[in-house]
Structure formats: C-alpha cells, structure tokens
Design an enzyme around this catalytic site. Structure first.
Site, PDB file in Angstrom:
ATOM      1  N   ASP A  37      -5.706   1.324 -18.863  1.00  0.00           N
ATOM      2  CA  ASP A  37      -4.783   0.742 -18.459  1.00  0.00           C
ATOM      3  C   ASP A  37      -3.741   0.343 -19.398  1.00  0.00           C
ATOM      4  O   ASP A  37      -4.015   0.611 -20.745  1.00  0.00           O
ATOM      5  CB  ASP A  37      -4.823  -0.234 -17.271  1.00  0.00           C
ATOM      6  N   HIS A  38      -2.590  -0.426 -19.202  1.00  0.00           N
ATOM      7  CA  HIS A  38      -1.812  -0.843 -20.359  1.00  0.00           C
ATOM      8  C   HIS A  38      -2.415  -1.878 -21.296  1.00  0.00           C
ATOM      9  O   HIS A  38      -2.324  -1.763 -22.404  1.00  0.00           O
ATOM     10  CB  HIS A  38      -0.487  -1.615 -19.772  1.00  0.00           C
ATOM     11  N   CYS A  75      -9.986  -1.508 -20.296  1.00  0.00           N
ATOM     12  CA  CYS A  75      -8.894  -2.186 -19.730  1.00  0.00           C
ATOM     13  C   CYS A  75      -8.922  -3.581 -20.541  1.00  0.00           C
ATOM     14  O   CYS A  75      -9.610  -3.474 -21.812  1.00  0.00           O
ATOM     15  CB  CYS A  75      -8.853  -2.475 -18.208  1.00  0.00           C
ATOM     16  N   GLY A  76      -8.583  -4.568 -20.061  1.00  0.00           N
ATOM     17  CA  GLY A  76      -8.461  -5.740 -20.780  1.00  0.00           C
ATOM     18  C   GLY A  76      -9.747  -6.300 -21.152  1.00  0.00           C
ATOM     19  O   GLY A  76     -10.188  -6.554 -22.161  1.00  0.00           O
ATOM     20  N   THR A  77     -10.630  -6.440 -20.270  1.00  0.00           N
ATOM     21  CA  THR A  77     -12.072  -6.675 -20.461  1.00  0.00           C
ATOM     22  C   THR A  77     -13.138  -5.862 -20.343  1.00  0.00           C
ATOM     23  O   THR A  77     -14.193  -6.072 -20.603  1.00  0.00           O
ATOM     24  CB  THR A  77     -12.252  -7.794 -19.443  1.00  0.00           C
ATOM     25  N   GLY A 100     -12.814  -4.199 -15.002  1.00  0.00           N
ATOM     26  CA  GLY A 100     -12.117  -3.289 -14.000  1.00  0.00           C
ATOM     27  C   GLY A 100     -12.433  -1.916 -13.895  1.00  0.00           C
ATOM     28  O   GLY A 100     -12.658  -1.350 -13.111  1.00  0.00           O
ATOM     29  N   HIS A 143     -31.739   3.645 -22.399  1.00  0.00           N
ATOM     30  CA  HIS A 143     -32.383   3.234 -21.323  1.00  0.00           C
ATOM     31  C   HIS A 143     -31.807   3.595 -19.925  1.00  0.00           C
ATOM     32  O   HIS A 143     -32.151   4.070 -18.936  1.00  0.00           O
ATOM     33  CB  HIS A 143     -32.590   1.704 -21.129  1.00  0.00           C
ATOM     34  N   ASN A 144     -30.292   3.747 -20.059  1.00  0.00           N
ATOM     35  CA  ASN A 144     -29.516   3.899 -18.877  1.00  0.00           C
ATOM     36  C   ASN A 144     -29.104   5.435 -18.582  1.00  0.00           C
ATOM     37  O   ASN A 144     -28.191   5.736 -17.673  1.00  0.00           O
ATOM     38  CB  ASN A 144     -28.410   2.826 -18.739  1.00  0.00           C
ATOM     39  N   ARG A 146      -9.114  -6.734 -25.040  1.00  0.00           N
ATOM     40  CA  ARG A 146      -8.877  -8.258 -25.081  1.00  0.00           C
ATOM     41  C   ARG A 146     -10.079  -8.956 -25.632  1.00  0.00           C
ATOM     42  O   ARG A 146     -10.111 -10.240 -25.753  1.00  0.00           O
ATOM     43  CB  ARG A 146      -8.326  -8.929 -23.835  1.00  0.00           C
ATOM     44  N   ARG A 177     -40.127   6.622 -18.663  1.00  0.00           N
ATOM     45  CA  ARG A 177     -39.977   5.646 -17.418  1.00  0.00           C
ATOM     46  C   ARG A 177     -38.539   5.501 -17.272  1.00  0.00           C
ATOM     47  O   ARG A 177     -38.222   4.908 -15.931  1.00  0.00           O
ATOM     48  CB  ARG A 177     -40.596   4.558 -17.867  1.00  0.00           C
ATOM     49  N   HIS A 178     -37.697   5.546 -18.070  1.00  0.00           N
ATOM     50  CA  HIS A 178     -36.203   5.345 -17.920  1.00  0.00           C
ATOM     51  C   HIS A 178     -35.629   6.332 -16.838  1.00  0.00           C
ATOM     52  O   HIS A 178     -34.643   6.105 -16.321  1.00  0.00           O
ATOM     53  CB  HIS A 178     -35.404   5.285 -19.281  1.00  0.00           C
TER      54      HIS A 178
HETATM   55  C1  RB5 Z   1      -4.656  -6.266 -16.745  1.00  0.00           C
HETATM   56  O1  RB5 Z   1      -3.914  -7.517 -16.732  1.00  0.00           O
HETATM   57  C2  RB5 Z   1      -6.059  -6.688 -16.536  1.00  0.00           C
HETATM   58  O2  RB5 Z   1      -6.368  -7.502 -15.340  1.00  0.00           O
HETATM   59  C3  RB5 Z   1      -7.087  -5.505 -16.555  1.00  0.00           C
HETATM   60  O3  RB5 Z   1      -6.703  -4.978 -17.854  1.00  0.00           O
HETATM   61  C4  RB5 Z   1      -8.400  -5.432 -16.640  1.00  0.00           C
HETATM   62  O4  RB5 Z   1      -8.910  -6.579 -17.790  1.00  0.00           O
HETATM   63  C5  RB5 Z   1      -9.272  -5.751 -15.397  1.00  0.00           C
HETATM   64  O5  RB5 Z   1     -10.263  -5.842 -15.239  1.00  0.00           O
END
Ligand code: RB5
Length: 150
Positions: free
Chosen positions: A12-13, A69-71, A74, A102-103, A113, A136-137
């Site tokens: 995403d952005h 994405c940011g984290t 999502g 393993h996965n 971020r 096993r995995h």
């Molecule tokens: C966008 O602001 C943020 O919500 C998205 O990038 C992400 O971190 C969602 O999980």
C-alpha cells in the site's frame, strides 16, 4: 531459489517507501519480480494489493510473494485469506529463517514503519535463500491446509 524464481510484490502507500529500496535490491541481485502496485505514496487500501500478489503466488505464477504495508499486519492478514498462501510477518532475519525452515512460508510480509530498509533487505535475503526443512514440519503445514481444504 534459482534464476527462474519470480517474486510477486504488493504494497500500500505506507509500504511503497520500503518497496522502492527492495526493488533496487532485487534488481541488483538479478532477481525477477512482478510489481502488483501500488506505485506511489497516494493513499490506497492494502487488501487490494496484498490480494493481487497473493493470487499470483497461489496460482503459481510466482514462487514467492512479498507484501508490505505500514506494519505488515494488514497485508499478512489479507494474504492468508487466499487458499494455498502461508504469509509470514517477519521483523527479524531469524523469523524469516524459521518462516521458511518450519512453516514453508511462500509469502513474506514486512512493515515499512517498523523495519528499517537495511533490516528488510536482510530479512528478504534470508527468506529467499532458506529452504524448507520438511519432515515433521511438513505434517504440520499440511494440517494448516486441511483447515481450508488447500
Ligand atoms: C495505512 O495507514 C496502514 O493502516 C497500513 O499500511 C497497515 O499498517 C495496515 O495494517
């Protein structure tokens, strides 16, 4: 990984800022990829792009996918909705190593971020070069797919 390996990218952005250095790294390493967007810092909805990248992996058009994405949360939640996808949100190279060993993760989720560009490149490097351990995995991974029928 071999020269046939192609990676599906999606962000995403918020993830776009990290996707740029990541693309530079893949170009430098001669690793092929298809970028499913987005292509600027203009606000978009992460499920649209994570889904496109996940579909490329699930349909075996590409071997792996990297979604940002940011984290990373999502895009990983979204990608894991697609049958056949095992997306791992990795914050450290060790997590990336175990996600493969393993996965048998076929998608890597990163947070732009929460992870520096240098850390992200290290995580990608480990993810792409680490093989699945099987044994096993394999039984455990198969159990995951029995839940969704694939
Ligand atoms: C966008 O602001 C943020 O919500 C998205 O990038 C992400 O971190 C969602 O999980």
């Amino acid at each position: 990984m071999n020269e046939q390996t192609v990676i599906a990218l999606g962000s995403d952005h918020a993830g776009f800022a990290l996707k740029r250095p990541l693309r530079d790294y893949l170009d430098e390493m001669g690793i092929r990829y298809i970028d499913y967007g987005c292509f600027s810092g203009e606000a978009v909805d992460y499920p649209d792009f994570a889904y496109r990248a996940a579909m490329a992996v699930a349909s075996r058009l590409t071997k792996y996918g990297i979604v940002i994405c940011g984290t990373g949360i999502g895009v990983s939640i979204t990608a894991n909705k697609v049958a056949g996808i095992r997306a791992a949100l990795c914050c450290t190279p060790f997590m990336a190593e175990l996600a493969r060993k393993h996965n048998d993760a076929n998608m890597l989720a990163l947070g732009a971020r929460t992870t520096t560009h240098e850390q992200a490149i290290e995580i990608v490097e480990i993810f792409l070069k680490t093989p699945f351990e099987g044994n096993r995995h394999k039984i455990r991974v198969e159990k995951i797919h029995l839940l969704s029928g694939r």
